[in-house]
Design a protein around this motif. Sequence first.
Motif, mmCIF file in Angstrom:
data_model
loop_
_atom_site.group_PDB
_atom_site.id
_atom_site.type_symbol
_atom_site.label_atom_id
_atom_site.label_comp_id
_atom_site.label_asym_id
_atom_site.label_seq_id
_atom_site.Cartn_x
_atom_site.Cartn_y
_atom_site.Cartn_z
ATOM 1 N N MET A 302 0.891 -1.201 -0.147
ATOM 2 C CA MET A 302 0.089 0.183 0.115
ATOM 3 C C MET A 302 0.854 1.416 -0.172
ATOM 4 N N ALA A 303 2.111 1.308 0.791
ATOM 5 C CA ALA A 303 2.889 2.302 0.855
ATOM 6 C C ALA A 303 3.456 2.646 -0.628
ATOM 7 N N PHE A 304 3.579 1.833 -1.400
ATOM 8 C CA PHE A 304 4.258 1.848 -2.682
ATOM 9 C C PHE A 304 3.389 2.739 -3.494
ATOM 10 N N ARG A 305 1.966 2.696 -3.327
ATOM 11 C CA ARG A 305 0.945 3.479 -3.971
ATOM 12 C C ARG A 305 0.664 4.803 -3.302
ATOM 13 N N GLY A 306 1.356 5.161 -2.262
ATOM 14 C CA GLY A 306 1.255 6.366 -1.479
ATOM 15 C C GLY A 306 0.018 6.295 -0.865
ATOM 16 N N ASP A 307 -0.534 5.163 -0.462
ATOM 17 C CA ASP A 307 -1.792 4.882 0.318
ATOM 18 C C ASP A 307 -1.248 4.656 2.048
ATOM 19 N N TYR A 308 -1.475 5.821 2.788
ATOM 20 C CA TYR A 308 -1.269 5.426 4.436
ATOM 21 C C TYR A 308 -2.403 5.285 5.071
ATOM 22 N N SER A 309 -3.504 4.945 4.319
ATOM 23 C CA SER A 309 -4.801 4.699 5.156
ATOM 24 C C SER A 309 -4.670 3.425 6.194
ATOM 25 N N PHE A 310 -3.587 2.718 5.957
ATOM 26 C CA PHE A 310 -3.674 1.487 6.884
ATOM 27 C C PHE A 310 -3.144 1.921 8.232
ATOM 28 N N LEU A 311 -2.762 3.178 8.364
ATOM 29 C CA LEU A 311 -2.390 3.778 9.604
ATOM 30 C C LEU A 311 -3.524 3.951 10.537
ATOM 31 N N PHE A 312 -4.715 4.239 9.909
ATOM 32 C CA PHE A 312 -5.823 4.682 10.531
ATOM 33 C C PHE A 312 -6.756 3.494 10.566
ATOM 34 N N ALA A 313 -6.791 2.442 9.694
ATOM 35 C CA ALA A 313 -7.802 1.556 9.571
ATOM 36 C C ALA A 313 -7.796 0.568 10.763
ATOM 37 N N ASN A 314 -9.254 0.586 11.285
ATOM 38 C CA ASN A 314 -9.569 0.037 12.558
ATOM 39 C C ASN A 314 -8.926 0.366 13.539
ATOM 40 N N SER A 315 -8.494 1.804 13.695
ATOM 41 C CA SER A 315 -7.640 2.385 14.765
ATOM 42 C C SER A 315 -8.723 3.438 15.466
ATOM 43 N N ILE A 316 -8.499 3.680 16.630
ATOM 44 C CA ILE A 316 -9.087 4.894 17.276
ATOM 45 C C ILE A 316 -8.584 6.210 16.774
ATOM 46 N N PHE A 317 -7.688 6.231 15.924
ATOM 47 C CA PHE A 317 -6.811 7.491 15.483
ATOM 48 C C PHE A 317 -7.529 7.932 14.214
ATOM 49 N N VAL A 318 -8.646 7.040 13.884
ATOM 50 C CA VAL A 318 -8.973 7.703 12.472
ATOM 51 C C VAL A 318 -9.667 9.071 12.278
ATOM 52 N N ILE A 319 -9.868 9.323 13.507
ATOM 53 C CA ILE A 319 -10.325 10.983 13.643
ATOM 54 C C ILE A 319 -9.318 12.148 13.113
ATOM 55 N N PHE A 320 -7.850 11.659 13.193
ATOM 56 C CA PHE A 320 -6.968 12.433 13.001
ATOM 57 C C PHE A 320 -6.305 12.491 11.597
ATOM 58 N N GLU A 321 -7.039 11.713 10.799
ATOM 59 C CA GLU A 321 -6.544 11.418 9.496
ATOM 60 C C GLU A 321 -6.524 12.664 8.606
ATOM 61 N N LYS A 322 -7.186 13.692 8.870
ATOM 62 C CA LYS A 322 -7.119 15.037 8.026
ATOM 63 C C LYS A 322 -5.953 16.043 8.676
ATOM 64 N N SER A 323 -5.475 15.617 9.836
ATOM 65 C CA SER A 323 -4.403 16.436 10.708
ATOM 66 C C SER A 323 -3.115 16.225 10.041
ATOM 67 N N PHE A 324 -2.442 17.056 9.373
ATOM 68 C CA PHE A 324 -1.091 16.820 8.989
ATOM 69 C C PHE A 324 -0.137 16.641 10.172
ATOM 70 N N LEU A 325 -0.095 17.527 11.338
ATOM 71 C CA LEU A 325 0.581 17.426 12.295
ATOM 72 C C LEU A 325 0.498 16.237 12.972
ATOM 73 N N LEU A 326 -0.805 15.657 13.324
ATOM 74 C CA LEU A 326 -1.069 14.475 14.121
ATOM 75 C C LEU A 326 -0.637 13.168 13.109
ATOM 76 N N THR A 327 -0.968 13.331 11.955
ATOM 77 C CA THR A 327 -0.604 12.173 11.077
ATOM 78 C C THR A 327 0.934 12.064 11.102
ATOM 79 N N CYS A 328 1.648 13.026 11.026
ATOM 80 C CA CYS A 328 3.019 12.967 11.093
ATOM 81 C C CYS A 328 3.413 12.218 12.739
ATOM 82 N N VAL A 329 2.795 12.868 13.551
ATOM 83 C CA VAL A 329 2.980 12.158 15.099
ATOM 84 C C VAL A 329 2.729 10.552 14.810
#
Length: 594
Positions: A302-329
Motif C-alpha cells: 500500500m505504501a508503494f502506492r502512496g496509500d497510508y490509510s492503513f495507519l488509521f484503519a480499524n484504529s481509534i486514531f481515524v479521527i486525526f486522518e485529516k490533520s497533517f501534524l497528528l498524522t506525522c506524529v
Amino acid sequence: MKINQNKLLIQFLRWRLQHVTDKQFVYILSVVIGLIVGVAAVVLKTLVHAIRHLVHIWSPFEEGNFLYFFLPMVGIAAAVLFMKYIVKSNIRHGVPSVLYAISMEQGKIKPHQTFSSIITSALTVGFGGSVGLEGPSIVTGAAIGSNVGRILRLKYKQIILLIGCGSAGVMAAIFNAPVAALVFALEVIVLNLAMSSIVPLLLASSAATLTSYFFVEQDVLFHAVELFNKGYEILDVPSFVVLGVFTGLVSVYFKRMYIAIEAKFEKIESRKHRLYIGGGLLGLLLFFFPSLYGEGYEFINMAFRGDYSFLFANSIFVIFEKSFLLTCVLFCAVILIKVIASSLTFGAGGVGGIFAPSLFIGAIVGLFFWYVFEYFQIDAPVTLFVLLGMCGTIAGVLHAPLTGIFLIADITSGYGLFVPLMIVSAVSYATVRIFENNSVYTYLLAKRKQLITHNKDQSVLTLLQIKKLIETDFNTVHVNATLGELIEVIKYAKRNIFPVVDDDGVLHGIVKLDDIRHIMFSPEKYNKIDVRTVMHMPKYYFSPTDDMDDVVAVIQKSGHFNFPILDNGKYIGFISRATVFSEYRKISEFFSEE
C-alpha cells in the motif's frame, strides 16, 4: 532397517569417492538443497496464509475489535507449547542461531530445526505476531544444509558452505531475488569462503528461485515494479542523504530498544509470565496500532502506492486522518512502536525474524518523507522513497549495505536506482557505525566472544583451544626438594623449566635452568640450598577455560615464551608461544584454502 540404511549409505559414499570429486559433489548438493529449501519457503508462505485466512474467517476484524488483544497471545502460546511438548527444545531466533552454530557448534544444527522453525514461526506470525518469517526460513535452510552435510559425512568447510547454500536459497525463494540472496549469505552470514565457493551459492539461489516460481509463479511479495515509473533527479540527492541519516538513527534505536527489552525478559524465569506479560503488552499495542499486526507486507505494498490509510484503519486514531501534524506524529509512533512490538513478540516466546520488521519500518520512513514533501508540494516519487527507506533500514539494522542495495535492485528488476540506493545505504550504515559496532544479529555473540564468522582473526582465536595446546613433558620437582634432588631431575629432563609442586599438585613456583646454572656444578651446595630459595612464581599463568583472545594478548605483551596452566591452583602443564602461533598459522591456512 537402520543397519540396512547405514550399509546403503556407506556403499553410496564409497561409490561417490570413486566416481565424483568433492567439488562436483558439492555442486550437486547445492542444487538439491536449493530445490528443498525452495519448497520449504513455499510451504511456510502457504501455511502462514492458511492460518491467517482461518483466523480472519473465524474472527472478522472490525473497528475496535478486542481480538487484536488476544490473538497474538494464542499464536505465541501454541508455538511455546509446540517447543515444550513436541520438539522439547528451545528454538533460537533466526540468523543469530545460524551464526552461533557456525561459530561454536562446528556447523551442527539440530535436525528438528529443519521443520520446527517453520511451524512455530507460522503460528506466531499467522496469529499476528509482529515479526517476520525470513529468520526462521533461514534457520530451516541452514539446518537442511547442515544435516545433509553431516549425513553425507562431509568436511567442516563443506558443511559450512552447505549452510550458506541453504540460507541463500531460502532468501532467494522468498524475495525472488537470487543476487541479493547471494550477497546476503556473504555479507551477513559471512562464511570466510574462497572464490570457488561462489558457484554453489549461485546454484542454490537459482534452484530455490526457480522452485518457488514453479509453485507460485508471479505471486511476489512486493509489487513495486509496475508502480515505479519515474527516476530521480540530481536535486534529489540531498534528500537521499537526509533519508540515509534518518534510517541510520532509526536503526540505532531499533538495536538498542530490541536489546533492552530482550534483557528485561531474560530476567523473567517463568515461561508463563513471559507469555502473559509479553503477549498482553503486544495485544495492547496492536489494539491501538492495528498496522503492526503480522509481517506488514500488505501495508508495504500500500505504501508503494502512496496509500497510508492503513495507519488509521480499524484504529481509534481515524479521527486525526485529516490533520497533517497528528498524522506525522502517528507516522513516528508506528516507526518507534513497531520495534517494541517485535521485541515483545520475541520476549513472549514467539519465533520469527527481524528482516520483515526492518523492511516495514523502512517503508514507513520512506512514506513519511514522501508525505511531508507532498504536503509542502515538493515533487517526490512515493515508490522511490519507500524503496530507499527499506534499503536504508536493511543497511542499518542488519549492517548489510550491499544486501539492501541488491535486494531493492532485484525487487525493481533493474539497476536504474543504483546511485540513490548506494547513497542511502552508505549513509545509513556509516551513521549506525558511529554508535554501534555490531548488528542485532551479532551483538550478543560478539559480546560473548563467540562470533567467528565476521572476523577472520577472531575466527581463528575462537577455534584455538587451550586444552589442545597444553604441553605436559615438563619434569616436576617437589617443593621440599634440595638442590641435589633438583639436579637429579635435570639429568633426565628434556626441557629447561621445572614446575615446583606439593603433594597435592599445587604449583608453588618454577625453576629455570638459567636460575641455577651458576650453582648447579657446586656439589657442596646440593644439600645446603633448597628449591624454595631458587624458585619464583611466574608473573603470567592461565587456566584451561581462559579466553584465547586474552591469552594471545598476554603472550604478545609479555615477551615470555612459556606459561603455566593451572586448574584451581593445580599444575597441569605449560602453553608456549611457539605452539600457539604454530596452531594459529595452521588454522589460518585452513580458512584460506580454495
